[in-house]
Design an enzyme around this catalytic site. Structure first.
Site, mmCIF file in Angstrom:
data_model
loop_
_atom_site.group_PDB
_atom_site.id
_atom_site.type_symbol
_atom_site.label_atom_id
_atom_site.label_comp_id
_atom_site.label_asym_id
_atom_site.label_seq_id
_atom_site.Cartn_x
_atom_site.Cartn_y
_atom_site.Cartn_z
ATOM 1 C CD1 TRP A 193 -0.181 -6.423 -2.865
ATOM 2 C CD2 TRP A 193 -0.596 -7.045 -0.674
ATOM 3 N NE1 TRP A 193 0.129 -7.752 -2.903
ATOM 4 C CE2 TRP A 193 0.040 -8.086 -1.623
ATOM 5 C CE3 TRP A 193 -0.778 -7.018 0.705
ATOM 6 C CZ2 TRP A 193 -0.067 -9.425 -0.849
ATOM 7 C CZ3 TRP A 193 -0.554 -8.400 1.144
ATOM 8 C CH2 TRP A 193 -0.219 -9.244 0.468
ATOM 9 C CD GLU A 217 9.772 -11.806 -8.131
ATOM 10 O OE1 GLU A 217 10.998 -11.718 -8.095
ATOM 11 O OE2 GLU A 217 8.980 -11.278 -7.248
ATOM 12 C CE LYS A 227 13.562 -11.669 -9.456
ATOM 13 N NZ LYS A 227 14.201 -11.316 -8.097
ATOM 14 C CG HIS A 279 19.694 -37.520 -2.714
ATOM 15 N ND1 HIS A 279 19.879 -38.646 -2.137
ATOM 16 C CD2 HIS A 279 20.481 -36.863 -3.277
ATOM 17 C CE1 HIS A 279 21.126 -38.683 -2.296
ATOM 18 N NE2 HIS A 279 21.922 -37.781 -2.841
ATOM 19 C CE LYS A 329 11.554 -3.392 -5.323
ATOM 20 N NZ LYS A 329 12.018 -4.504 -5.929
ATOM 21 C CB CYS A 382 -1.040 0.021 1.131
ATOM 22 S SG CYS A 382 -1.882 -1.171 1.223
ATOM 23 C CD GLU A 433 17.001 -13.797 -6.950
ATOM 24 O OE1 GLU A 433 16.428 -14.219 -5.896
ATOM 25 O OE2 GLU A 433 16.631 -12.694 -7.344
ATOM 26 C CG ASN A 477 1.388 0.877 4.216
ATOM 27 O OD1 ASN A 477 1.222 -0.348 4.342
ATOM 28 N ND2 ASN A 477 2.571 1.352 4.240
ATOM 29 N N GLY A 478 -0.928 -0.906 6.536
ATOM 30 C CA GLY A 478 -0.586 -1.928 7.570
ATOM 31 C C GLY A 478 -1.583 -2.933 7.887
ATOM 32 N NE ARG A 496 4.750 1.655 0.140
ATOM 33 C CZ ARG A 496 5.489 1.326 0.778
ATOM 34 N NH1 ARG A 496 6.888 1.469 0.415
ATOM 35 N NH2 ARG A 496 5.300 0.906 2.159
HETATM 36 O O1 M6R Z 1 12.666 -5.242 0.726
HETATM 37 P P1 M6R Z 1 13.435 -6.671 1.022
HETATM 38 O O2 M6R Z 1 14.691 -6.983 0.333
HETATM 39 O O3 M6R Z 1 13.265 -7.148 2.575
HETATM 40 O O4 M6R Z 1 12.359 -7.798 0.619
HETATM 41 C C1 M6R Z 1 12.402 -9.071 0.448
HETATM 42 C C2 M6R Z 1 11.425 -9.843 -0.304
HETATM 43 O O5 M6R Z 1 10.285 -9.480 -0.335
HETATM 44 C C3 M6R Z 1 12.038 -9.447 -1.979
HETATM 45 O O6 M6R Z 1 13.110 -9.815 -2.169
HETATM 46 C C4 M6R Z 1 11.050 -10.398 -2.778
HETATM 47 O O7 M6R Z 1 11.434 -11.618 -2.714
HETATM 48 C C5 M6R Z 1 11.156 -9.610 -4.547
HETATM 49 N N1 M6R Z 1 9.942 -9.661 -5.168
HETATM 50 C C6 M6R Z 1 12.056 -10.891 -5.347
HETATM 51 O O8 M6R Z 1 12.112 -10.303 -6.472
#
Ligand code: M6R
Length: 619
Positions: free
Chosen positions: A74, A498, A495, A514, A614, A2, A491, A100-101, A27
């Protein structure tokens, strides 16, 4: 999670709110709304969907007024819908609130408010705030907000306006970010700096339990007992152009291509006369000399950086490292003591679980170090020391340049520790610094290969899409690697999933036999990172095993690798030769780009993938 914007001044509030929300859309983007106060009347317009839906609506019937608040959501409590979109009103419609929260005790508060006759229109936790302010309002909005926030449990950043006080905005924060932008004859409130950078570079970072009142002419901050708080403004050094796409189709692509510069700037800033320098670090060097182990805690991509950090620190500085996700760390009973350094990695510095983990580590008496990108963020401020990644604003939800910047900081920390603790000789340190410097050049070289829209990775993505449809949408990705590149396999998979919503998993290649090998038939595309000499043969065997079972193999190898030609893999990605320790800085680049091009092929919204935001400021 948010975004909030508030404006009071002489300009048209609607324009400033929409522009600010656009910059905060990373956000949250499932609905958006604004409330503008004009001639003692608040008008609210909100819409489900992206901000563009609201903007189109408002362009047809603009709201007059020079004071307003806005929100991009969000969803946590209540589905994304028009009725759950912010701002929310009280019963009389005189108050508007954005939030927000999460208000954790909202059900109990709602029950009591209902008993008093309050009528609720939404399913959100936020709506109790407007009714509580209404309940407490006796002619002083600031006082009513103070009384309200004293009753709530949970996290909040809020902005509140009232028709009877058309000359002020009141805000408050607890565990959700909120900043004030200081202008001349105008002032701003926002969740993050990009929202206000068009108008001012002077900001106040609010602390938990601050109550702020903005008028045109000034800003006052008080604590929960009404005492005035002195706050020194900070000057933001970066420019709004850094938060714009600069001709790229997406922020993600721009941020991927910025990685070489991020590394180069880091070298210039952090290496002085052959030594690593962390000017902002407030932890005395004797703490680093005496520490016995390191606990790295983070979420998502930052967690993957932490996993790689373990390999780097253990190899260079010979200090035992453990890595945990913040959400697990905070609820277990880890063995820590005053000789443990807890390192919290977070791009935003606001991730709720990481912040809670930091507080838990402090409660247990550990020294804490934040690795953050966002200046003045909660983790940066609450940790005993902070090292900033200085990667510039990262807008795309999928983290890229923040990741490589976090990796780079781990190399520097490892070199710093190795030198302090004499774990390496002076010439060993010099050679690491030299190799690190080389990486920045190699990264730019590698990125250069992918500058054209029609590059090899874009072609592989096209092939994948064709294959995916031919296999009736059953294709998916696996990422395999060993040793220091294993976190990059995780990673790469993160990527891809997501932003393209295609199933993807990362495994240490040695684990295939395994269990996961049972998955292999002709459906999966398997990316195998085989750039390291130490594990090269083992990776080649893994590739053979996948090919033998019908899987499609994309092999990532070092330039000049002749052996790969004899292994009948489907596609090859080459990276420039670099010392193995540093290879993750390079191997991650094609993985980020491959994810990008697959999502592009499938036509998804790359910068704002579904269900994500984000910064995850709620648990
Ligand atoms: O702001 P942060 O680095 O603490 O965020 C952590 C994760 O939420 C963030 O890395 C998330 O996994 C990303 N969307 C990955 O691309």
């Amino acid at each position: 999670m948010c975004g909030i914007v508030g404006y009071i001044g002489e300009r048209k509030a609607q324009d400033i709110l929409l522009k600010g929300l656009k910059r905060l859309e990373y956000r949250g983007y499932d609905s958006a709304g604004v409330a503008v106060l004009n001639r003692h009347k608040i008008s609210i317009v909100k819409r489900q969907g992206k901000l563009s839906v609201l903007s189109t609506e408002l362009s047809g019937r603009p709201l007059a007024g020079t004071l307003g608040i806005g929100h991009t959501r969000w969803a946590t409590h209540g589905a994304p819908s028009h009725k759950n979109a912010h701002p929310h009103r009280d019963c009389k419609g005189k108050i508007a609130v954005v939030h927000n929260g999460i208000i954790e005790n909202y059900l109990e508060l709602k029950k009591n408010l209902k008993k008093k006759g309050h009528k609720f229109l939404s399913e959100t936790d936020t709506e109790i705030l407007s009714h509580l302010v209404e309940e407490h309002y006796k002619g002083n909005l600031e006082e009513a907000v103070r009384r309200t926030v004293k009753m709530v449990k949970g996290s909040y950043a809020i902005a509140v306006i009232h028709e009877d006080e058309p000359y002020r905005i009141v805000g408050a924060r607890c565990d959700s970010p909120l900043i004030v932008g200081l202008g001349k004859g105008e002032n701003f409130l926002a969740s993050d700096v990009p929202a206000i950078l068009d108008y001012t570079h002077d900001v106040i970072y609010l602390d938990n339990h601050d109550i702020v009142t903005l008028t045109r002419g000034g800003v006052s901050v008080k604590d929960l007992s009404g005492r005035n708080m002195r706050k020194s403004p900070s000057r933001i050094k970066w420019d709004i152009s850094q938060a714009e796409k600069a001709g790229y189709k997406h922020f993600m692509l721009k941020e991927i291509f910025e990685q070489g510069d991020v590394l180069r700037n880091m070298l210039e800033e952090r290496i002085d006369k052959g030594r690593v320098v962390f000017n902002e670090l407030e932890i005395p060097s004797k703490v680093f000399r005496s520490l016995k182990n390191i606990m790295i805690v983070a979420c998502g991509t930052a967690y993957h950086a932490g996993l790689t950090g373990k390999y780097i620190i253990e190899e260079c500085a010979r200090i035992p490292c453990h890595v945990d996700t913040s959400s697990e760390f905070r609820y277990r009973d880890p063995v820590l003591d005053k000789n443990t350094l807890v390192v919290i990695v977070s791009q935003s510095g606001e991730t709720a679980d990481s912040l809670a983990a930091l507080r838990e580590a402090k409660r247990r008496g550990c020294k804490t170090l934040g690795i953050c990108n966002v200046l003045g963020s909660s983790i940066a401020r609450e940790a005993d020391g902070v090292i900033y990644t200085h990667a510039g604003p990262e807008i795309a939800v999928a983290s890229t340049k923040a990741y490589t910047a976090q990796l780079a900081i781990f190399y520097l920390i490892a070199i710093y520790l190795a030198s302090l603790r004499k774990a390496l000789t002076a010439s060993g340190i010099t050679s690491l610094i030299k190799e690190f410097g080389k990486c920045a050049l190699l990264m730019n070289e590698l990125l250069g290969e992918y500058k054209s829209e029609y590059n090899a990775l874009a072609a592989y993505a096209q092939e994948f899409k064709r294959y995916y449809h031919a296999k009736h949408n059953k294709s998916y990705f696996l990422y395999l690697a060993r040793n220091i590149n294993y976190p990059n396999a995780l990673e790469g998979a993160l990527k891809l999933k997501e932003i393209s919503y295609i199933s993807a998993e990362g495994y240490p290649a040695g684990e295939m036999k395994h269990g996961p090998i049972a998955l292999i038939d002709e459906n999966p595309w398997v990316v195998c990172i085989a750039t390291q000499a130490k594990t090269h043969d083992k990776m080649l065997s893994n590739m053979q095993e996948i090919k033998a079972r019908g899987g499609i193999v994309i092999a990532m190898v070092t330039e000049g690798d002749k052996e790969i030609m004899h292994h009948n893999v489907n596609y090859v990605i080459e990276i420039p030769p670099v010392r193995e320790l540093f290879s993750p800085l390079l191997t991650v680049i094609p993985l980020q780009l491959l994810a990008y091009y697959v999502a592009l092929e499938f036509g998804y919204d790359i910068d704002q993938p579904r269900n994500l935001a984000k910064s995850v400021t709620v648990e």
